[in-house]
Each structure stands twice: as structure tokens, then as C-alpha cells.
Design an enzyme around this catalytic site. Structure first.
Site, short mmCIF file in Angstrom:
data_model
loop_
_atom_site.label_atom_id
_atom_site.label_comp_id
_atom_site.label_asym_id
_atom_site.label_seq_id
_atom_site.Cartn_x
_atom_site.Cartn_y
_atom_site.Cartn_z
N ALA A 155 -17.68 -12.76 -41.25
CA ALA A 155 -17.34 -11.71 -40.26
C ALA A 155 -16.37 -12.31 -39.26
O ALA A 155 -16.63 -13.39 -38.71
CB ALA A 155 -18.59 -11.23 -39.55
N HIS A 156 -15.26 -11.65 -39.07
CA HIS A 156 -14.27 -12.17 -38.12
C HIS A 156 -13.42 -11.10 -37.45
O HIS A 156 -12.56 -11.43 -36.64
CB HIS A 156 -13.32 -13.15 -38.84
CG HIS A 156 -12.37 -12.45 -39.78
ND1 HIS A 156 -12.72 -12.06 -41.04
CD2 HIS A 156 -11.10 -12.04 -39.61
CE1 HIS A 156 -11.72 -11.46 -41.62
NE2 HIS A 156 -10.71 -11.42 -40.78
N ARG A 157 -13.62 -9.81 -37.78
CA ARG A 157 -12.75 -8.77 -37.23
C ARG A 157 -12.84 -8.76 -35.71
O ARG A 157 -13.95 -8.81 -35.15
CB ARG A 157 -13.13 -7.37 -37.75
CG ARG A 157 -12.94 -7.15 -39.22
CD ARG A 157 -11.79 -6.19 -39.49
NE ARG A 157 -10.56 -6.90 -39.55
CZ ARG A 157 -10.12 -7.60 -40.61
NH1 ARG A 157 -10.82 -7.64 -41.71
NH2 ARG A 157 -8.97 -8.23 -40.56
#
Ligand code: UD1
Ligand code: UDP
Length: 361
Positions: free
Chosen positions: A204-206
Site C-alpha cells: 500500500a502506497h497511494r
């Protein structure tokens, strides 16, 4: 013909690699122009090493910053290079700030611009990537759409049919070209102490997820619930943005979540292919899971990759912990029989053939 291949981040290196290989095979002149948007070894060099790509001819080393500052540094540097070292065509891939700057630089200089992975739309302009995609698609002369859905999106926005070619997504080429090479060394499983098929893989990095405390906490709680319910470990190779934000918000990572450094492409591909389930907010990973027939739960409220949902390989769960667990249960039970909607793995060649046909006649 001389092609400028502009890239700057991890997914662009992966998805441009088939285009680069196709240039080499066809003896077409090209220069890799790296903006330096990603620069840490494990977000950049490791992919050149794994994929055996030639070094970039130029690296602007722009590093991190606000969207405006970062894009401006890229634009200034790219314009200078493209003026001093003329190229016949510029290729950009995807939806990052590197793509925005590359598209602006090429179009202002009147150089033919090709957008690889054109036409994706989440219809959510709060995502920085959606802005970048729209600008790149509207500046490009050649629109290499991965699917018919993407091509239809471009037509709806008035982009001329003559500039659109459905090519498939180069991510399929990359998976096919590299999975068997990756599988030669399976030591990642014993090194991590996990059994194939008996772990959940998370990324997860958004920006809209991890830069908001509530969303980041929701994701970590959701992962915790999935791990407890399934009774399997969670492996989470963490993006530097997310690592920074966990520290910034001082959030406690659940004990059963194993944070790892970002992994090289081969190790990651192997973990993806053998995971019981993947939880992610990544664009490329939604596609790769669909290709590898690994069930995917996307921790977002929308996706610009609706094909993955339509074929049955992915569900949207947002960042609510209960919804993440529900999505995981649904996907865990789903037969892995869906079709890959992203093409036959010859997209890189199709793009190069089209460039040769249209630009050299
Ligand atoms: C960028 C893209 C995103 C893409 C992602 C792929 C934009 C707007 N975003 O997001 O679409 O999905 O890359 O991973 O272009 N950092 C490092 N080392 C690095 C790079 C970044 O430590 O090599 C850290 C820095 O603290 C930086 C932060 O990560 O501030 C964010 O980096 P940035 O390139 O701005 O955006 P990404 O989140 O990586
Ligand atoms: N990836 C990798 N190591 C990791 C995480 C991802 O090699 O630890 C690869 C993954 O296989 C895919 C790409 O990076 O090819 C996706 O990048 P990311 O999720 O950062 O960007 P996005 O696709 O969301 O733009």
C-alpha cells in the site's frame, strides 16, 4: 529513428523493460532518460539489475518534493536534454509525475509523443495519477491503449481514432519474460520462513491512502483482521512513502504483520505468484495478480483497471477494516479460473512495430 524512453519510478522501469528489450532486438536507437523520481537502490537500481537493462543515458536526479517542484525540475531537465540531443519520438509509460513532465517537454518541443498504457481512468481527480493520465493522453500523438476499455475511454474524450492502438499491457510481457527466470531461485520462501500458498502479501502506497491517518490505520487494522481470520502470516514489503507516514503518524503496526524492505522484482513476482491472497492499492499489482491468477483485494474505492474486477480476479474494498476482511473472504473462495484481460505478452513488440511503420515511412 531514435527513441527517448523517459522513466523515473519502479513500475515504469518494469513496464518499459519489454519496450527496451524490443528496441534492442530490432536494433532501434534509443536513450533511457531517467528523471530520478525514484532513487533508493531498492526502488530503482535493483530493477535495472534484475531485468538486465542498459544504464540510463541521462539521470536528472530530481529526487522527492512537492508535485509542482518535482515536476518542474523534471521539465527543465528533460527540455534541455531533448533540445541538445534530438530524438524522433518520446515514449512515456503510465501516470506518474515523470510521465506528466515527459509529456509536457515533448509536446512543447514538437516531438512525437507516445503514451504507453494510455486511456486508463479512475474518474477520481483527487488522485494525482488521474491528472497525469489525462494530461498525457491529451498531449500524445500515439496512444498505446492496453485494452478496448481504455481505447473507448480515449474516444469518449475526443481523442482521434487514428492515434489509438490497442496493444495489450506491457506488464504481461514483463511477467512472461521474467517469471521463469525468477523461479530459478526460490530461496525467498525459506529465507522468509513461509510456505508457498500459506501467506498473505500486502502492499500500500497511494498518497490518498497512506498520507491520511484514518485510511492508513484502516488498512493496517484490515490486514490484522485478515491475518487472524486466515491464520497465516502477512508479508508487507513497505514502500518508502508508507514507512515515512507510519513514523509520522506514530501508528503501531500489528504484531502479525511482517514489514520488509521493498523487494526486487524477481522476489516480489515469486511471492505474488504463490500468495494465498494479495491486498494492495497498487495499479501494477492489481494487473499482475490478475495475470498470475492470484486473488486480489484492492484497498481503494475505485480502480482504473476495471477489467480485473470484470473478469473476477479483484474486488474493491476501500480502507475500512471490516470491508477489507469481507473482500478477502470473497476472493479466497473464488475459483482461480478467470481470463487475463491484458493481452498476449507481445505488447512491447506491437508498440515498436507500429513506431517503425508510422515513423519511418
Ligand atoms: C510515485 C507515483 C505513483 C506510483 C509510485 C510507484 C506520482 C505522483 N506518484 O509515488 O503514481 O504508483 O511512484 O511506486 O508520480 N522515497 C524514497 N526513495 C525513493 C523514492 C521515494 O525514500 O526512491 C520516499 C520519499 O520520502 C518521497 C516519498 O517516498 O517523498 C514519495 O515518493 P514520490 O516519488 O513522490 O511518490 P510515490 O509515493 O513513490
Ligand atoms: N514491486 C516489486 N517489489 C515490491 C513491490 C512491488 O518489485 O516490493 C513491483 C511489482 O511487481 C510491480 C511494480 O513494482 O511490477 C508496482 O509498483 P508500485 O506498486 O510501486 O506502483 P504502481 O503500479 O501502483 O504505480
Amino acid at each position: 529513428m531514435k527513441i527517448a524512453i523517459i522513466l523515473g519510478t519502479r513500475p515504469e522501469i518494469v513496464k518499459m523493460s519489454p519496450v527496451i528489450r524490443s528496441c534492442s532486438r530490432r536494433s532501434i536507437g534509443f536513450s533511457i532518460i531517467h528523471t530520478g523520481q525514484h532513487y533508493s537502490y531498492e526502488m530503482d537500481r535493483i530493477f535495472f539489475r534484475d531485468l538486465e537493462l542498459p544504464d540510463a543515458a541521462y539521470n536528472l536526479e530530481v529526487g522527492s518534493g512537492t508535485h509542482g517542484a518535482q515536476t518542474a525540475r523534471m521539465l527543465t531537465g528533460l527540455e534541455k536534454i531533448l533540445m541538445e540531443d534530438p530524438h524522433d519520438v518520446v515514449l512515456v509509460q503510465g501516470d506518474t509525475n515523470t510521465v506528466l513532465a515527459g509529456a509536457l517537454a515533448a509536446s512543447k518541443l514538437g516531438i512525437t509523443l507516445g503514451h504507453v498504457e494510455a486511456g486508463l481512468r479512475s474518474y477520481d481527480r483527487s488522485m494525482p495519477e488521474e491528472i497525469n493520465r489525462i494530461v498525457a493522453d491529451h498531449l500524445s500523438d500515439l496512444l498505446f491503449a492496453p485494452t478496448k476499455t481504455a481505447a473507448a475511454n480515449l474516444r469518449k474524450e475526443g481523442r482521434p481514432d487514428s492515434g489509438i492502438l490497442v496493444t495489450g499491457n506491457t506488464v504481461v510481457d514483463a511477467v512472461i519474460q521474467n517469471l521463469s527466470i525468477a523461479a530459478r531461485d526460490r530461496s525467498i520462501f525459506s529465507n522468509l520462513g513461509v510456505e508457498e500458498g500459506k501467506y498473505v502479501l500486502v502492499t500500500a502506497h497511494r498518497q490518498e491512502n497512506v498520507d491520511r491517518r484514518e485510511n492508513l490505520s484502516g488498512i493496517l487494522k484490515g490486514i490484522d483482521l485478515v491475518s487472524s481470520e486466515f491464520g497465516v502470516p502477512v508479508l508487507y514489503p513497505i514502500h518508502p512513502r508508507t514507512k515515512k507516514m507510519i513514523g509520522h503518524f506514530n501508528i503501531q503496526v500489528p504484531g502479525n504483520v511482517r514489514l520488509l524492505e521493498p523487494l526486487g522484482y524477481f522476489e516480489f513476482l515469486l511471492l505474488e505468484a504463490s500468495a494465498r491472497l494479495v491486498l494492495t492499492d497498487s495499479g501494477g499489482i492489481q494487473e499482475e495478480c490478475c495475470i498470475l491468477k492470484t486473488p486480489c483485494v484492492t484497498m481503494r474505492n475505485n480502480t482504473e483497471r476495471p477489467e480485473t474486477i470484470d473478469v473476477g480476479g479483484n474486488v474493491l474494498a476501500g480502507t475500512d477494516p471490516g470491508a477489507i476482511l469481507s473482500g478477502a473472504k470473497v476472493m479466497d473462495l473464488r475459483p482461480r479460473t478467470w481470463e487475463n484481460p491484458f493481452g498476449d505478452g507481445k505488447s512491447g513488440d506491437r508498440i515498436l512495430r507500429h513506431l517503425q511503420e508510422t515513423l519511418t515511412c
